[in-house]
Write a protein that holds these residues in place. Structure first.
Motif, PDB file in Angstrom:
ATOM      1  N   VAL A  19       0.834  -1.205   0.000  1.00 47.65           N
ATOM      2  CA  VAL A  19       0.000   0.000   0.000  1.00 47.65           C
ATOM      3  C   VAL A  19       0.867   1.251   0.000  1.00 47.65           C
ATOM      4  O   VAL A  19       0.617   2.206  -0.755  1.00 47.65           O
ATOM      5  N   SER A  20       1.916   1.255   0.825  1.00 45.24           N
ATOM      6  CA  SER A  20       2.739   2.465   0.913  1.00 45.24           C
ATOM      7  C   SER A  20       3.510   2.719  -0.373  1.00 45.24           C
ATOM      8  O   SER A  20       3.662   3.884  -0.790  1.00 45.24           O
TER       9      SER A  20
ATOM     10  N   ALA B 140       0.975   4.251  -2.717  1.00 48.05           N
ATOM     11  CA  ALA B 140       0.569   5.582  -2.264  1.00 48.05           C
ATOM     12  C   ALA B 140       1.687   6.600  -2.443  1.00 48.05           C
ATOM     13  O   ALA B 140       1.429   7.760  -2.813  1.00 48.05           O
ATOM     14  N   ASP B 141       2.914   6.202  -2.153  1.00 47.16           N
ATOM     15  CA  ASP B 141       4.052   7.115  -2.301  1.00 47.16           C
ATOM     16  C   ASP B 141       4.086   7.740  -3.690  1.00 47.16           C
ATOM     17  O   ASP B 141       4.306   8.950  -3.850  1.00 47.16           O
TER      18      ASP B 141
ATOM     19  N   LYS C  55       1.587   7.530  -6.176  1.00 42.14           N
ATOM     20  CA  LYS C  55       0.321   8.072  -6.672  1.00 42.14           C
ATOM     21  C   LYS C  55       0.055   9.486  -6.161  1.00 42.14           C
ATOM     22  O   LYS C  55      -0.613  10.278  -6.840  1.00 42.14           O
ATOM     23  N   GLN C  56       0.579   9.832  -4.966  1.00 42.16           N
ATOM     24  CA  GLN C  56       0.331  11.184  -4.474  1.00 42.16           C
ATOM     25  C   GLN C  56       1.116  12.217  -5.272  1.00 42.16           C
ATOM     26  O   GLN C  56       0.777  13.409  -5.269  1.00 42.16           O
TER      27      GLN C  56
ATOM     28  N   PRO D 178      -0.500  10.786  -9.949  1.00 42.07           N
ATOM     29  CA  PRO D 178      -1.696   9.940  -9.841  1.00 42.07           C
ATOM     30  C   PRO D 178      -2.044   9.196 -11.114  1.00 42.07           C
ATOM     31  O   PRO D 178      -2.732   8.162 -11.049  1.00 42.07           O
TER      32      PRO D 178
ATOM     33  N   PHE E 293      -7.924  -0.498  -0.410  1.00 41.68           N
ATOM     34  CA  PHE E 293      -7.116   0.683  -0.705  1.00 41.68           C
ATOM     35  C   PHE E 293      -7.232   1.058  -2.180  1.00 41.68           C
ATOM     36  O   PHE E 293      -7.373   2.243  -2.517  1.00 41.68           O
TER      37      PHE E 293
ATOM     38  N   THR F 172      -8.852   4.620  -3.588  1.00 45.08           N
ATOM     39  CA  THR F 172      -8.091   5.552  -4.418  1.00 45.08           C
ATOM     40  C   THR F 172      -8.573   5.579  -5.866  1.00 45.08           C
ATOM     41  O   THR F 172      -7.960   6.248  -6.706  1.00 45.08           O
TER      42      THR F 172
END
Length: 786
Positions: A215-216, A219-220, A222-223, A226, A329, A333
């Motif tokens: 997940v991290s 997320a790292d 995609k922020q 994206p 998750f 997202t």
């Protein structure tokens, strides 16, 4: 989107801007960044370990896997997907799209031998999907089990070009070898070892950690970007041994398997027919000769076996639960619908727990199986941090329902595995079953097909070999589409098979079962054996009419059988299958090239990475010494000087309560211990342990060499004992650590990691056999034993 104020050009093209004498009269242009095609899907591979055809809920199993079942309900379930029958070979196929021998992966990397199909080194001309997708703007992540490079290259000395970051993955978090404790894993983050972020007492479990990291990673990126797609190869340790899971998950299945493995097979088979996982007219394969009937077991044996299966089921459900967190998750997202998810197992269920199962798989590997009484005494610990457990092969056979046999063999129980595809944005079909023949070498071609990407001609300047698989994307929305993969060979430890256009030929080795063969797994094949096998022992099945290989047609259709045997040899010639090798122990013990010259002296230093077993000094069954150069402060010091292994088995050289100690944990069955008769004084000293064999090992019966263990302070004998038996073959996990005992403690005499609190300059392991001779001390020792 606003129009860019700059011009771009592809690297290698002519600069399209203007270069004048000053910037005022010039026009800039920029090399174009690598970007994915807008709307390109994410790609997520989830590769289970040792999960059989009949072990997901959606494949008829009583084991609860609701999140995997949801993927099947929202996508496609394939009933005719095939693997290689073993983990490293299968994983190499999944990630390259090439056959396992062509990848140099005839077996697991620990059993590499000096032939092109067997050396454990995937050629760089066989590019990974990660390397391919990097060229098209993808982020690439590897999480979990790797097991795709020679074991000798897993140390801090590298080389690193076959580590995940060397094969196209931008991030890695997981373990490099074949298995690891779920409670105390041997973790690597990118290119360096790390300790788990918590302990089992604090609620740590590897599966949860891996999903958190997955997940991290997503997320790292995609922020920041994206719209940038990702490829993730997520390979949990589940459900490979050790079957480790919090007790409450195992307890959910309390009593659910008390009626035994035959009942499991019957119930699962009936459910498979209802679900369309097998044809309505299919026949269940007969009871395996190696599996004792459930009712033949004593009440205690049934109790232990049932608990082992409860733990396995809890492990699988626990993994499903955490995969559900990843799915949540992706939904949160907005990535879920446009993520192409493929779920597969690397081979059939595993029989490495033997006929009775074990609370410590290391006993299986060392030919030292525990007794029922020993298993029963530890029944409440099974699945917890003190065990390294594996269930009996009755559950293995049940887990592969409806097929015969298991992992390491090329009957369908070894090579036919669950496979799910889910991609709402790209597949219209929902909850349908597909029966087209496919093999895991088809996964890469299918991904490239749906992405509209050609396999690259070169990767990092290396000309690429052709893919061996074919796309099955045409089956996504067409249940009646014809299979395009018509021919597929198999070979694993001399066990051979071939599928071709609805027919299947199998040549089992050492036989259809160990009972019928009268020989164990890993028996070497001689030329006489091979001639006899090819002349008399191939079997033939019309697999599109007999999915579970129950009707051998070899005698009545000899012409077709000869055709299939010839076809196997043709395929073998194409893909580096020769020479056929049935051995296992001989391969494991074979010396392989190291990155340094052979030596008998190894110097280790504290605060360095754990040395993997493959490159650590081999101390078993031979004279050796361990010498530590230490400084003890006036207030004293304690801790581990050098250790190898875990609570499942290993040894440790340490100081505690001011005294020097050595402990040898023999497969968790016996702890041999010796302590010095005097304290280690303050100051700088040489502390030494010596082992001198006093007899030969009996490896076949699980007994390493007996020997004399001696402790020295500055060359003076200060302690000794006789060890009647030592570990014969290996420690697993078997890393060697200087100045600490990471993971679980080798001995209950201390709590890991028990780091040394004095100054440890170095520890030298010597294998030359040069031992201290102290006649006076030896006379005292011998006299004391009279």
């Amino acid at each position: 989107m606003a129009q860019s104020s700059w011009r771009e050009y592809r690297p290698g093209q002519r600069f399209p801007g203007v270069i004048g004498r000053t910037a005022e009269e010039s026009t800039p242009a920029w090399p174009q960044p690598v970007r994915a095609v807008p709307g390109a899907p994410n790609v997520l591979f989830i590769v289970f370990d040792d999960v059989g055809f009949g072990q997901f809920g959606c494949y008829g199993s009583p084991i609860e896997t609701p999140h995997l079942d949801a993927l099947a309900a929202g996508g496609l379930l394939y009933r005719n997907m095939h693997t290689t029958a073993l983990c490293s070979p299968s994983r190499s196929c999944i990630i390259t799209g090439r056959n396992h021998h062509a990848n140099g992966m005839a077996a697991i990397t620990e059993l590499a031998t000096g032939y092109p199909g067997y050396d454990g080194q995937i050629p760089f001309e066989n590019g990974f999907l990660s390397e391919m997708l990097l060229q098209h703007g993808y982020n690439t992540y590897m999480v979990g089990k790797w097991h795709l490079m020679p074991s000798e290259q897993e140390s801090a000395a590298g080389p690193y070009d076959r580590w995940p970051l060397g094969r196209g993955f931008e991030r890695f978090y997981g373990f490099l070898g074949g298995d690891t404790s779920q409670w105390y894993p041997e973790l690597v983050y990118d290119n360096h070892q790390v300790e788990p972020p918590a302990s089992p007492e604090e609620g740590y479990h590897l599966t949860e950690d891996l999903v958190d990291r997955a997940v991290s990673f997503i997320a790292d990126a995609k922020q920041v970007a994206p719209d940038k797609p990702f490829f993730m190869n997520l390979c949990p340790g589940a459900a490979h041994a050790p079957h480790h899971v919090p007790k409450e998950w195992a307890d959910r299945y309390r009593g659910r398997f008390d009626d035994g493995w035959e009942a499991y097979r019957e119930r699962t088979f009936a459910r498979q027919k209802q679900l369309g996982v097998v044809p309505a007219d299919a026949q269940l394969s007969p009871h395996d000769p190696d599996v004792p009937p459930w009712e033949s077991l004593t009440a205690d044996a049934r109790r232990v076996a049932a608990r082992m299966m409860e733990v396995y089921a809890g492990f699988l459900s626990h993994t499903d639960h955490h995969l559900g967190r990843l799915m949540d998750f992706l939904k949160e997202t907005g990535e879920f619908d446009n993520t192409l998810i493929m779920v597969v197992s690397d081979n059939g269920a595993s029989a490495e727990g033997g006929a009775t199962g074990t609370t410590n798989e290391l006993q299986f590997f060392n030919n030292a199986p525990e007794t029922l009484e020993e298993s029963l005494a530890r029944i409440d610990e099974i699945g917890g941090p003190t065990t390294f457990n594996h269930y009996p092969w009755g559950w293995t056979s049940a887990g592969n329902t409806p097929f015969r046999r298991w992992k390491r063999e090329t009957y369908r129980g070894g090579v036919s595995d669950p496979f799910l595809v889910h991609w709402p944005s790209g597949i219209k079909a929902r909850g349908e079953v597909r029966g087209q023949f496919a093999h895991i070498i088809d996964m890469v071609p299918t991904v490239l097909d749906v992405l509209g990407i050609e396999a690259p001609a070169t990767i990092r300047g290396v000309t690429q070999s052709p893919l061996h698989g074919v796309s099955f994307a045409h089956t996504f929305d067409d249940d009646g589409a014809a299979s395009r993969h018509l021919t597929q060979y198999y070979e694993m430890f001399g066990h051979r098979a071939i599928d071709h256009d609805g027919w299947r030929a199998v040549c089992p080795w050492p036989g259809p079962s160990f009972t019928e063969a009268g020989r164990p797994f890993g028996t070497p094949i001689t030329m006489a054996d091979l001639d006899d096998l090819d002349a008399h022992h191939w079997e033939l099945y019309r697999i599109d009419e007999d999915v579970a290989e129950t009707r051998n047609l070899a005698q009545e259709n000899r012409a077709k059988l000869i055709e299939m045997i010839s076809l196997w040899y043709m395929e073998a010639g194409k893909y580096n299958v020769m020479p056929i090798d049935g051995s296992a122990f001989e391969r494991m013990m074979q010396e392989r090239p190291q990155i340094t010259r052979t030596r008998t002296s190894y110097t280790l230093r504290p605060h360095t990475q754990v040395v993997p077993a493959a490159v650590a000094p081999r101390v078993l069954n031979r004279p050796h010494s361990v010498t530590a150069d230490v400084e003890i402060p006036p207030a004293g010091a304690e801790g581990v000087l050098l250790s190898q292994g875990t609570n499942a088995g290993g040894w440790s050289f340490y100081i505690k309560d001011g005294h020097l100690h050595y402990a040898h944990n023999y497969v968790q069955r016996t702890l041999h211990h010796v302590a010095s008769g005097e304290s280690v004084p303050a100051g700088r000293h040489t502390l030494r342990f010596e082992f001198e064999p006093t007899g030969a090992p009996d490896i076949a019966h699980g007994k390493g060499a007996p020997g004399r263990a001696q402790l020295y302070i500055d060359g003076r004998l200060v302690g000794h004992t006789e060890m009647p038996v030592t570990t014969p073959i290996a420690f697993n996990p078997g890393g060697m650590a200087c100045g600490a005992n990471p993971g679980s403690a080798v001995t209950p005499d201390y709590r890991a990691p028990f780091r040394f609190t004095g100054t440890l300059h170095s520890v030298t392991v010597d294998l030359s056999g040069d031992l201290i001779v102290d006649a006076e001390s030896e006379i005292r020792m011998y006299m004391a034993r009279q």
